[in-house]
Design an enzyme around this catalytic site. Structure first.
Site, PDB file in Angstrom:
ATOM      1  N   ASP A 212     -10.590  -9.163   7.539  1.00 24.96           N
ATOM      2  CA  ASP A 212     -11.980  -9.044   7.106  1.00 24.96           C
ATOM      3  C   ASP A 212     -12.654 -10.413   7.056  1.00 24.96           C
ATOM      4  O   ASP A 212     -13.834 -10.555   7.396  1.00 24.96           O
ATOM      5  CB  ASP A 212     -12.058  -8.376   5.735  1.00 24.96           C
ATOM      6  CG  ASP A 212     -12.031  -6.857   5.822  1.00 24.96           C
ATOM      7  OD1 ASP A 212     -11.907  -6.329   6.936  1.00 24.96           O
ATOM      8  OD2 ASP A 212     -12.136  -6.200   4.775  1.00 24.96           O
TER       9      ASP A 212
ATOM     10  N   TYR B 208       0.807  -1.218   0.000  1.00 26.77           N
ATOM     11  CA  TYR B 208       0.000   0.000   0.000  1.00 26.77           C
ATOM     12  C   TYR B 208       0.845   1.275   0.000  1.00 26.77           C
ATOM     13  O   TYR B 208       0.339   2.356  -0.286  1.00 26.77           O
ATOM     14  CB  TYR B 208      -0.938   0.020   1.214  1.00 26.77           C
ATOM     15  CG  TYR B 208      -2.025  -1.034   1.180  1.00 26.77           C
ATOM     16  CD1 TYR B 208      -2.367  -1.684   0.002  1.00 26.77           C
ATOM     17  CD2 TYR B 208      -2.701  -1.382   2.333  1.00 26.77           C
ATOM     18  CE1 TYR B 208      -3.355  -2.650  -0.027  1.00 26.77           C
ATOM     19  CE2 TYR B 208      -3.701  -2.351   2.319  1.00 26.77           C
ATOM     20  CZ  TYR B 208      -4.013  -2.983   1.129  1.00 26.77           C
ATOM     21  OH  TYR B 208      -4.998  -3.943   1.115  1.00 26.77           O
TER      22      TYR B 208
ATOM     23  N   LYS C  42       3.704 -15.326   2.017  1.00 25.18           N
ATOM     24  CA  LYS C  42       3.765 -16.173   0.825  1.00 25.18           C
ATOM     25  C   LYS C  42       5.230 -16.386   0.450  1.00 25.18           C
ATOM     26  O   LYS C  42       5.699 -15.995  -0.626  1.00 25.18           O
ATOM     27  CB  LYS C  42       2.983 -15.530  -0.326  1.00 25.18           C
ATOM     28  CG  LYS C  42       1.481 -15.617  -0.167  1.00 25.18           C
ATOM     29  CD  LYS C  42       0.960 -17.041  -0.352  1.00 25.18           C
ATOM     30  CE  LYS C  42       1.047 -17.469  -1.816  1.00 25.18           C
ATOM     31  NZ  LYS C  42       0.559 -18.858  -1.991  1.00 25.18           N
TER      32      LYS C  42
ATOM     33  N   ASP D  73      -2.527 -17.987   1.971  1.00 25.37           N
ATOM     34  CA  ASP D  73      -3.707 -18.576   1.345  1.00 25.37           C
ATOM     35  C   ASP D  73      -4.217 -19.768   2.150  1.00 25.37           C
ATOM     36  O   ASP D  73      -5.432 -19.953   2.317  1.00 25.37           O
ATOM     37  CB  ASP D  73      -3.433 -18.960  -0.109  1.00 25.37           C
ATOM     38  CG  ASP D  73      -2.171 -19.779  -0.291  1.00 25.37           C
ATOM     39  OD1 ASP D  73      -1.374 -19.910   0.661  1.00 25.37           O
ATOM     40  OD2 ASP D  73      -1.961 -20.303  -1.412  1.00 25.37           O
TER      41      ASP D  73
ATOM     42  N   ASP E  88      -5.078  -7.116   5.716  1.00 20.58           N
ATOM     43  CA  ASP E  88      -6.322  -6.500   5.296  1.00 20.58           C
ATOM     44  C   ASP E  88      -7.347  -7.569   4.929  1.00 20.58           C
ATOM     45  O   ASP E  88      -8.508  -7.551   5.374  1.00 20.58           O
ATOM     46  CB  ASP E  88      -6.042  -5.580   4.101  1.00 20.58           C
ATOM     47  CG  ASP E  88      -7.180  -4.609   3.816  1.00 20.58           C
ATOM     48  OD1 ASP E  88      -8.238  -4.703   4.465  1.00 20.58           O
ATOM     49  OD2 ASP E  88      -7.007  -3.762   2.933  1.00 20.58           O
TER      50      ASP E  88
END
Length: 366
Positions: free
Chosen positions: A253, A141, A192, A225, A249
């Site tokens: 959620d 970001y 990852k 993942d 993020d």
């Protein structure tokens, strides 16, 4: 000694409504001899409407000076036409970046009274209590280069850069390990590392912090993942999850919906200690500004009230008072009080935003 200082930034949409209920809680603590010096300011669309900027330098200066900032929500469709640089969300990103609030704490706790509201089965989510620690001021970001440019073939290319340094990873890892010591003593780090060099660095640096500074805390690593899958398969296997800005993020959620409603979830964003020993801190509910229900008394104020409970715990070392407030919320829910977002299939008449705040204050007093 001076009272702890708070800057309240209600923001947009339902932000002012839910923050009004937090003010009731703050006022109640004042009657118990626990007073706060409170001032208010503007952020997001409200600030743009007043000053032409999503956050003014004067408001930023106040945010840097107080002991903690409480924020409601920012944004709304009326601001979609604005240039990216002055959209309401830029005010939120500015305060996170300039206060260097690198550790975002997002608890996912399922109150027993709401266990049937989750999209998962009760036995999977009942008693759930996990903490996701998201790195908040670096990563994709904020990395450079970024932007949209011509690709010299008649099209365009969008660029965002995932970038992390040793220090950025180690400091957020320390936050996670410190939290774990006060909870279940287990940290799961997610990245990852199988396909991203930044993930390799993340895993190595988190392991270094563990081996050299927190060997007493159990540490595991998981690809992000797989972590997403495990959150919906068996979420109670986790205690503290630490991860980067992008994955944090997404994963937080996903974890939010395990609890049944975004209106239930608080958050804290913490930085380095100030001269008085308190961390720079911003507390805000996870939910957005919900402009479709703004002004209708339908908003659930619990996430914002629980964000204040986090402020009591992490900024003011008032853990007992934080627990008292959390238990008041739990009692109100157990007694069947529901805002519109918490109404089950059996129906009924929801209470208003203000009535929920009054019920929580009454439970505190009781």
């Amino acid at each position: 000694m001076a009272n702890p200082s708070l800057l309240i930034l209600p923001g947009d949409g339902i932000g002012p409504e839910v923050m009004a209920e937090v003010r009731k809680v703050i006022d109640w603590f004042g009657t118990q001899g626990i007073a706060f010096d409170v001032e208010e300011g503007l952020i997001g669309g409200a600030s743009y409407d007043a000053f032409g900027a999503p956050m003014t330098d004067a408001t930023m200066e106040r945010a840097q000076a107080v002991d903690a900032v409480l924020l409601g929500a920012v944004g709304g469709p009326k601001y979609d036409v604005l240039d990216f640089a002055v959209k309401p969300e830029r005010g939120l990103l500015r305060i996170r970046k300039e206060m260097d609030l690198y550790a975002n704490l997002r608890p996912a706790q399922c109150f027993d009274a709401l266990a049937d509201f989750s999209s998962l089965k009760r036995d999977i989510v009942a008693g759930l209590d996990i903490m996701i620690v998201r790195e908040l001021t670096s990563g994709i970001y904020f990395g450079e280069p970024r932007g949209i440019q011509d690709d010299n073939e008649g099209g365009r290319v969008g660029i965002n850069t995932q970038r992390y340094t040793t220090n950025e990873i180690r400091r957020v890892a320390r936050s996670a390990f410190e939290l774990a010591r006060r909870r279940g003593n287990h940290v799961c780090s997610m990245e990852k590392a199988n396909v991203m060099e930044s993930g390799i660095l993340w895993r190595e640096e988190v392991q270094w912090v563990h081996d050299n500074e927190y060997p007493d805390v159990e540490l595991s690593h998981m690809y992000a993942d797989n972590g997403a899958m495990q959150l919906v398969r068996n979420p109670k296997q986790f205690d503290v999850i630490v991860t980067d800005n992008l994955f944090g993020d997404l994963l937080s959620d996903a974890a939010a919906m395990l609890t049944g409603s975004l209106g239930m979830l608080p958050s804290a964003s913490l930085g380095a200690p100030m001269a008085n020993g308190r961390p720079k801190a911003l507390y805000e509910p996870v939910h957005g500004s919900a402009p479709d229900i703004a002004g209708q008394g339908k908003a659930n104020p619990i996430a914002c009230i629980l964000s204040f409970a986090m402020a009591l715990r992490y900024s003011f070392d008032m853990g007992d008072q934080a627990t008292r407030l959390e238990r008041a919320v739990e009692k109100v829910l157990a007694d069947g009080h529901r805002t519109a977002d918490l109404m089950g299939p059996e129906g009924g008449t929801p209470i208003t935003t203000s009535q929920m705040g009054d019920a929580i204050v009454a439970a505190l007093a009781g």
